[in-house]
Design a protein around this motif. Structure first.
Motif, mmCIF file in Angstrom:
data_model
loop_
_atom_site.group_PDB
_atom_site.id
_atom_site.type_symbol
_atom_site.label_atom_id
_atom_site.label_comp_id
_atom_site.label_asym_id
_atom_site.label_seq_id
_atom_site.Cartn_x
_atom_site.Cartn_y
_atom_site.Cartn_z
ATOM 1 N N GLY A 229 0.807 -1.215 0.172
ATOM 2 C CA GLY A 229 0.182 -0.186 -0.098
ATOM 3 C C GLY A 229 0.765 1.343 -0.030
ATOM 4 O O GLY A 229 2.008 1.284 -0.117
ATOM 5 N N GLU A 232 -0.972 7.471 1.242
ATOM 6 C CA GLU A 232 -2.190 8.040 1.128
ATOM 7 C C GLU A 232 -3.191 7.374 1.246
ATOM 8 O O GLU A 232 -4.427 7.720 1.556
ATOM 9 C CB GLU A 232 -1.862 8.642 -0.648
ATOM 10 N N GLU A 233 -3.174 5.980 1.061
ATOM 11 C CA GLU A 233 -4.289 4.981 1.224
ATOM 12 C C GLU A 233 -4.663 4.936 2.509
ATOM 13 O O GLU A 233 -5.638 4.956 3.025
ATOM 14 C CB GLU A 233 -3.835 3.759 0.430
ATOM 15 N N GLU A 236 -6.326 7.950 3.773
ATOM 16 C CA GLU A 236 -7.846 8.077 3.630
ATOM 17 C C GLU A 236 -8.705 7.489 4.499
ATOM 18 O O GLU A 236 -9.888 7.935 5.038
ATOM 19 C CB GLU A 236 -7.981 7.362 2.150
ATOM 20 N N VAL A 256 -6.349 -1.327 6.979
ATOM 21 C CA VAL A 256 -6.188 -0.649 5.715
ATOM 22 C C VAL A 256 -4.832 -1.579 5.450
ATOM 23 O O VAL A 256 -3.631 -1.117 5.347
ATOM 24 C CB VAL A 256 -5.968 0.918 5.641
#
Length: 262
Positions: A229, A232-233, A236, A256
């Motif tokens: 990953g 930025e992900e 979020e 995440v």
């Protein structure tokens, strides 16, 4: 008036969001996304002043004010002073994000010195606890949110990762305690479990040999999405949980992680 017109703003117009760990890759991404959502930012650094200044400059370019301070999270009084200064400077604190974490050498428990374990727990678990206690008076006033970064290793343990899993497991329980005890004041608390990403401590772990290509490929294959990953992900998910869009969510851990902890 439509339902969309009646929707609450994601964050209050007054006060600030505090990002602990704002000099690092994940903290920077969170600070920038919070700024994009209209927040002024207070961020700290421990030793990486250059990283903190870069984050601050980017927040200012996004059109928002930023307050930067050096904070040793092991120092309870220093953490409280930073939160109080941020609240005084911006007129309150409505959001606190714990995105810090020391470099962790990956070793088997049989090979990991107790002194290293103690040091990481003091930086990470105790640091988060100090932050929570310093934040709560301000978050009560704002009916705000506390969000902490944890790890999917608290659900699916990865060998040699005790220095990540153990303190983050403690942090997850701190988050649940805040949610259970502070909901009566309108305060929410959630956590985000972060899988292996190509930002933050990733480069140090590669440089020092903790992450070699064999490990990285195994990590990719262990994820449902078969890739690493990005900061930025992760940001979020953090910003969503911190925002009014998640106003009925508290005490939860959102993984995440690309599907690692399935």
């Amino acid at each position: 008036m439509s339902a969309a017109d009646e929707r609450l703003p994601d964050f209050p117009s007054g006060g600030c969001a505090v990002v602990i760990g704002g000099s690092g890759g994940i903290g920077r991404a969170i600070a920038l996304q919070l700024a994009e959502h209209g927040c002024d930012i207070a961020l700290n650094y421990f030793s990486n002043v250059t990283g903190a200044e870069e984050t601050a400059a980017r927040v200012r370019r996004a059109g928002h004010e930023v307050h930067v301070g050096q904070v040793d999270l092991r120092d309870e009084a220093m953490v409280k002073s930073f939160l109080d200064e941020a609240a005084q400077h911006f007129g309150g604190v409505h959001t606190t994000v714990y995105a810090a974490g020391p470099y962790i050498p990956m070793r088997f428990v049989s090979q990991q010195p107790a002194a290293t374990f103690r040091d990481v727990m003091e930086h990470d678990a105790f640091g988060c606890y100090h932050l929570a206690q310093a934040s709560l008076p301000h978050l009560r006033t704002a009916k705000g949110s506390f969000t902490a970064i944890v790890t999917p290793a608290i659900r699916r343990y990865a060998t040699r990762d005790v220095l990540s899993a153990a303190p983050k497991a403690a942090i997850e329980q701190i988050v649940k305690a805040i949610a259970a005890e502070e909901g009566r004041f309108g305060v929410r608390a959630n956590a985000v479990g972060v899988g292996v990403i190509t930002d933050g401590l990733y480069h140090a772990l590669v440089d020092r040999g903790d992450f070699d290509e064999r490990f990285l490929e195994a990590s990719r294959q262990a994820k449902a999405l078969k890739r690493l990953g990005t900061a930025e992900e992760v940001a979020e998910g953090v910003v969503f949980l911190a925002s009014a869009r998640a106003r009925w969510i508290t005490g939860q851990t959102l993984m995440v992680d690309g599907g690692y902890a399935l």
